[in-house]
Design an enzyme around this catalytic site. Structure first.
Site, PDB file in Angstrom:
ATOM      1  N   GLU A  21       1.009   7.208   7.000  1.00  0.00           N
ATOM      2  CA  GLU A  21       2.145   6.679   6.228  1.00  0.00           C
ATOM      3  C   GLU A  21       2.023   7.085   4.767  1.00  0.00           C
ATOM      4  O   GLU A  21       2.985   7.539   4.144  1.00  0.00           O
ATOM      5  CB  GLU A  21       2.186   5.146   6.315  1.00  0.00           C
ATOM      6  CG  GLU A  21       2.497   4.600   7.691  1.00  0.00           C
ATOM      7  CD  GLU A  21       2.703   3.089   7.658  1.00  0.00           C
ATOM      8  OE1 GLU A  21       3.298   2.562   6.706  1.00  0.00           O
ATOM      9  OE2 GLU A  21       2.263   2.425   8.617  1.00  0.00           O
TER      10      GLU A  21
ATOM     11  N   ARG B 165      23.627 -13.818   3.175  1.00  0.00           N
ATOM     12  CA  ARG B 165      22.840 -12.573   3.122  1.00  0.00           C
ATOM     13  C   ARG B 165      23.556 -11.461   2.368  1.00  0.00           C
ATOM     14  O   ARG B 165      22.922 -10.621   1.738  1.00  0.00           O
ATOM     15  CB  ARG B 165      22.528 -12.135   4.553  1.00  0.00           C
ATOM     16  CG  ARG B 165      21.508 -13.057   5.133  1.00  0.00           C
ATOM     17  CD  ARG B 165      21.470 -13.084   6.619  1.00  0.00           C
ATOM     18  NE  ARG B 165      20.433 -14.042   6.999  1.00  0.00           N
ATOM     19  CZ  ARG B 165      19.668 -13.935   8.051  1.00  0.00           C
ATOM     20  NH1 ARG B 165      19.805 -12.932   8.877  1.00  0.00           N
ATOM     21  NH2 ARG B 165      18.743 -14.834   8.299  1.00  0.00           N
TER      22      ARG B 165
ATOM     23  N   SER C 204       0.833  -1.213   0.000  1.00  0.00           N
ATOM     24  CA  SER C 204       0.000   0.000   0.000  1.00  0.00           C
ATOM     25  C   SER C 204       0.864   1.260   0.000  1.00  0.00           C
ATOM     26  O   SER C 204       0.474   2.285  -0.575  1.00  0.00           O
ATOM     27  CB  SER C 204      -0.978   0.002   1.177  1.00  0.00           C
ATOM     28  OG  SER C 204      -0.312   0.194   2.396  1.00  0.00           O
ATOM     29  N   ASN C 205       2.017   1.218   0.636  1.00  0.00           N
ATOM     30  CA  ASN C 205       2.908   2.386   0.580  1.00  0.00           C
ATOM     31  C   ASN C 205       3.479   2.569  -0.817  1.00  0.00           C
ATOM     32  O   ASN C 205       3.589   3.693  -1.306  1.00  0.00           O
ATOM     33  CB  ASN C 205       4.030   2.269   1.616  1.00  0.00           C
ATOM     34  CG  ASN C 205       3.583   2.735   2.984  1.00  0.00           C
ATOM     35  OD1 ASN C 205       3.391   3.919   3.209  1.00  0.00           O
ATOM     36  ND2 ASN C 205       3.365   1.783   3.890  1.00  0.00           N
TER      37      ASN C 205
ATOM     38  N   HIS D 151       8.232   3.301   9.014  1.00  0.00           N
ATOM     39  CA  HIS D 151       7.971   2.386  10.127  1.00  0.00           C
ATOM     40  C   HIS D 151       6.710   2.848  10.864  1.00  0.00           C
ATOM     41  O   HIS D 151       6.547   4.043  11.114  1.00  0.00           O
ATOM     42  CB  HIS D 151       9.177   2.388  11.081  1.00  0.00           C
ATOM     43  CG  HIS D 151       9.013   1.425  12.214  1.00  0.00           C
ATOM     44  ND1 HIS D 151       9.172   0.063  12.048  1.00  0.00           N
ATOM     45  CD2 HIS D 151       8.675   1.617  13.510  1.00  0.00           C
ATOM     46  CE1 HIS D 151       8.946  -0.543  13.206  1.00  0.00           C
ATOM     47  NE2 HIS D 151       8.636   0.372  14.108  1.00  0.00           N
TER      48      HIS D 151
ATOM     49  N   ASN E  67      13.250   4.360   4.892  1.00  0.00           N
ATOM     50  CA  ASN E  67      12.290   3.352   5.338  1.00  0.00           C
ATOM     51  C   ASN E  67      11.114   4.051   6.002  1.00  0.00           C
ATOM     52  O   ASN E  67      11.251   5.155   6.526  1.00  0.00           O
ATOM     53  CB  ASN E  67      12.954   2.409   6.357  1.00  0.00           C
ATOM     54  CG  ASN E  67      12.015   1.316   6.837  1.00  0.00           C
ATOM     55  OD1 ASN E  67      11.271   0.725   6.030  1.00  0.00           O
ATOM     56  ND2 ASN E  67      12.022   1.019   8.124  1.00  0.00           N
TER      57      ASN E  67
HETATM   58  C1  GRF Z   1       3.616  -0.565   6.814  1.00  0.00           C
HETATM   59  O1  GRF Z   1       2.895  -0.390   8.002  1.00  0.00           O
HETATM   60  C2  GRF Z   1       5.035  -0.099   6.960  1.00  0.00           C
HETATM   61  O2  GRF Z   1       5.169   0.989   7.821  1.00  0.00           O
HETATM   62  C3  GRF Z   1       5.703  -1.307   7.588  1.00  0.00           C
HETATM   63  O3  GRF Z   1       5.102  -2.409   6.971  1.00  0.00           O
HETATM   64  C4  GRF Z   1       3.800  -2.050   6.495  1.00  0.00           C
HETATM   65  C5  GRF Z   1       3.822  -2.310   5.026  1.00  0.00           C
HETATM   66  O4  GRF Z   1       2.584  -2.083   4.425  1.00  0.00           O
HETATM   67  N1  GRF Z   1       7.136  -1.243   7.435  1.00  0.00           N
HETATM   68  P1  GRF Z   1       2.468  -2.013   2.847  1.00  0.00           P
HETATM   69  O5  GRF Z   1       3.140  -3.275   2.288  1.00  0.00           O
HETATM   70  O6  GRF Z   1       3.162  -0.768   2.380  1.00  0.00           O
HETATM   71  O7  GRF Z   1       1.009  -2.008   2.592  1.00  0.00           O
END
Ligand code: GRF
Length: 188
Positions: A169, A60, A8-9, A104, A102
């Site tokens: 976000e 890794r 979603s982000n 969070h 990032n």
């Molecule tokens: C979000 O809440 C982000 O802050 C965290 O993981 C989630 C990812 O959501 N790191 P999406 O995949 O962007 O919908």
């Protein structure tokens, strides 16, 4: 952009670009999981995708080096993690110093790591939120670039609190990327 899940982000960034709120283009979306819904969002937007699966590499470091090799040809200015659920290791940090962001779902430095919203509910905080920060070797600990707060309401569950945080976000991540790119452009 690096993703692992729902995306979603990623979508909020795709939308911000499409609507002219963010002057940028996404060179490639890389996932560490083949089943990440984010990959479909990228494909729907005509963005190149790739999977870099940890199990395909001896360690890794090699896995992160493979990501560097995919990102380098596009000359990317920023690497944005959006729900990317694994640590960023040395090869990436060295290739993109101070250029990995990032998001969070907590007001860092509170509640780093997994299940930030559950941690917030367990602690009983009255204010939660989201943070955009620079990625460093320590997880969820780099310099903070933007934050947005939301109230924790009586009766909140992880789902209701996560949804309230997610709205913020989706607002602050594109805004922050825009600002970071503008600042980088201005200092060139
Ligand atoms: C979000 O809440 C982000 O802050 C965290 O993981 C989630 C990812 O959501 N790191 P999406 O995949 O962007 O919908």
């Amino acid at each position: 952009m690096l993703v692992s899940g729902r995306g979603s982000n990623l979508q909020s960034i795709i939308d911000a670009i499409a609507e002219g709120r963010l002057d940028a283009s996404i060179a490639i979306v890389i996932s560490n999981r083949v089943d990440a819904a984010a990959l479909n969002r990228a494909k729907d937007a005509g963005i190149e995708t790739a999977c870099v699966l940890p199990a395909s590499y001896p360690d890794r470091q090699a896995c992160d080096q493979a990501m560097v090799d995919l990102l380098r040809p596009s000359d990317v200015e920023l690497v944005c993690l959006a729900g990317y659920m694994q640590p960023v290791r040395k090869p990436m940090l060295a290739a993109f110093p101070n250029r990995i962001l990032n998001i969070h779902p907590s007001l860092l430095p509170a509640f780093p790591g997994l299940h930030a919203q559950q941690q917030a509910l367990d602690y009983g905080v009255k204010v939660a939120g989201a943070t955009v920060h620079m990625v460093t070797a320590k997880i969820d600990a780099g310099p903070i670039l933007a934050q947005a707060a939301v109230p924790v309401l009586p009766g909140d569950t992880v789902d209701t609190l996560s949804a309230r945080i997610l709205v913020e976000e989706h607002r602050i991540y594109p805004e922050t990327i825009s600002r970071v790119l503008a600042d980088a452009g201005a200092s060139r």
